[in-house]
Design a protein around this motif. Structure first.
Motif, PDB file in Angstrom:
ATOM      1  N   SER A 158     -10.190   0.403   0.082  1.00  0.00           N
ATOM      2  CA  SER A 158      -9.655  -0.497  -0.940  1.00  0.00           C
ATOM      3  C   SER A 158     -10.711  -1.474  -1.439  1.00  0.00           C
ATOM      4  O   SER A 158     -10.651  -1.944  -2.570  1.00  0.00           O
ATOM      5  CB  SER A 158      -8.460  -1.282  -0.386  1.00  0.00           C
ATOM      6  N   PRO A 199       0.808  -1.228   0.000  1.00  0.00           N
ATOM      7  CA  PRO A 199       0.000   0.000   0.000  1.00  0.00           C
ATOM      8  C   PRO A 199       0.841   1.277   0.000  1.00  0.00           C
ATOM      9  O   PRO A 199       0.308   2.343   0.238  1.00  0.00           O
ATOM     10  CB  PRO A 199      -0.777  -0.128   1.302  1.00  0.00           C
ATOM     11  N   PRO A 259      -5.039   3.704  -0.447  1.00  0.00           N
ATOM     12  CA  PRO A 259      -5.927   2.563  -0.707  1.00  0.00           C
ATOM     13  C   PRO A 259      -5.777   2.075  -2.149  1.00  0.00           C
ATOM     14  O   PRO A 259      -5.276   2.798  -3.010  1.00  0.00           O
ATOM     15  CB  PRO A 259      -7.323   3.142  -0.466  1.00  0.00           C
ATOM     16  N   MET A 260      -6.222   0.870  -2.394  1.00  0.00           N
ATOM     17  CA  MET A 260      -6.122   0.306  -3.741  1.00  0.00           C
ATOM     18  C   MET A 260      -6.928   1.118  -4.750  1.00  0.00           C
ATOM     19  O   MET A 260      -6.549   1.209  -5.911  1.00  0.00           O
ATOM     20  CB  MET A 260      -6.565  -1.156  -3.745  1.00  0.00           C
ATOM     21  N   SER A 261      -8.000   1.742  -4.316  1.00  0.00           N
ATOM     22  CA  SER A 261      -8.803   2.566  -5.225  1.00  0.00           C
ATOM     23  C   SER A 261      -7.959   3.698  -5.812  1.00  0.00           C
ATOM     24  O   SER A 261      -8.160   4.100  -6.958  1.00  0.00           O
ATOM     25  CB  SER A 261     -10.022   3.137  -4.494  1.00  0.00           C
TER      26      SER A 261
END
Length: 196
Positions: free
Chosen positions: A91, A15, A31-33
């Motif tokens: 995420s 991350p 976050p993955m977003s």
């Protein structure tokens, strides 16, 4: 407080990512977003950031949109939800999808997120349901590029920043809004009505 970072993306290892700003490398957790929308390493990136200061560390968190940052800040206000869990929530679910789940009391959807059990999901719903109406996606998109917004939407954001609850914002703006009004006029009229 560090509210925004603009620089060259040096590395991205979820991350964590590293952004060079004038020769200083900022380690940022995201976050993955946000990761899904990052440019290639070596390109310029702008991130909305939140700094958390602890006794043992200063942690910088970065987000691709103001809406993600706002939701992160709301999440960490909830008892038992720290920055790591807030990142996991972001995420696993989009901003609008999270607010829809909170509005509708959809604990089953929230328990599918990593680290969110039934009790945490219920707590998120209880503590965030009343805030859910005031948050929509931000008029500022990834890399700080402005997206057109309406005077009504801008006025609602301003009233939320002043501390009004979503239901009150909706009631006030519904009562005063006309199509030809500017953001400032909507805010002024809403505030006049609020103090009556």
């Amino acid at each position: 407080m560090i509210g925004r970072i603009h620089g060259r993306l040096v590395s991205k290892q979820p991350p964590q990512l590293l952004v060079d700003v004038g020769g200083v490398g900022y380690e940022i957790e995201a976050p993955m977003s946000t990761f899904y929308n990052l440019p290639a390493v070596g390109e310029t990136v702008t991130l909305h950031t939140h700094l958390t200061v602890r006794e043992d560390a200063h942690l910088l968190f970065g987000f691709g949109s103001q809406a993600e940052k706002s939701l992160f800040r709301e999440l960490i206000k909830v008892s038992g939800v720290g920055p790591k869990l807030a990142l996991a929530v972001l995420s696993g679910v989009g901003v609008e999808e999270f607010w829809d789940s909170a509005r509708n009391g959809d604990a089953a959807r929230l328990t599918k997120l990593p680290g969110v059990g039934r009790k945490t999901a219920d707590r998120l719903i209880v503590e965030m349901r009343d805030r859910a109406g005031g948050f929509t996606d931000s008029p500022v998109g990834f890399n700080g590029v402005a997206v057109p917004s309406s005077p009504l939407q801008d006025a609602k954001h301003a009233l939320a920043a002043l501390g009004y609850k979503p239901a009150e914002i909706q009631r006030l703006t519904d009562a005063v809004h006309r199509e030809d009004m500017s953001t400032e006029q909507i805010i002024q009229e809403a505030l006049r009505r609020a103090v009556r």
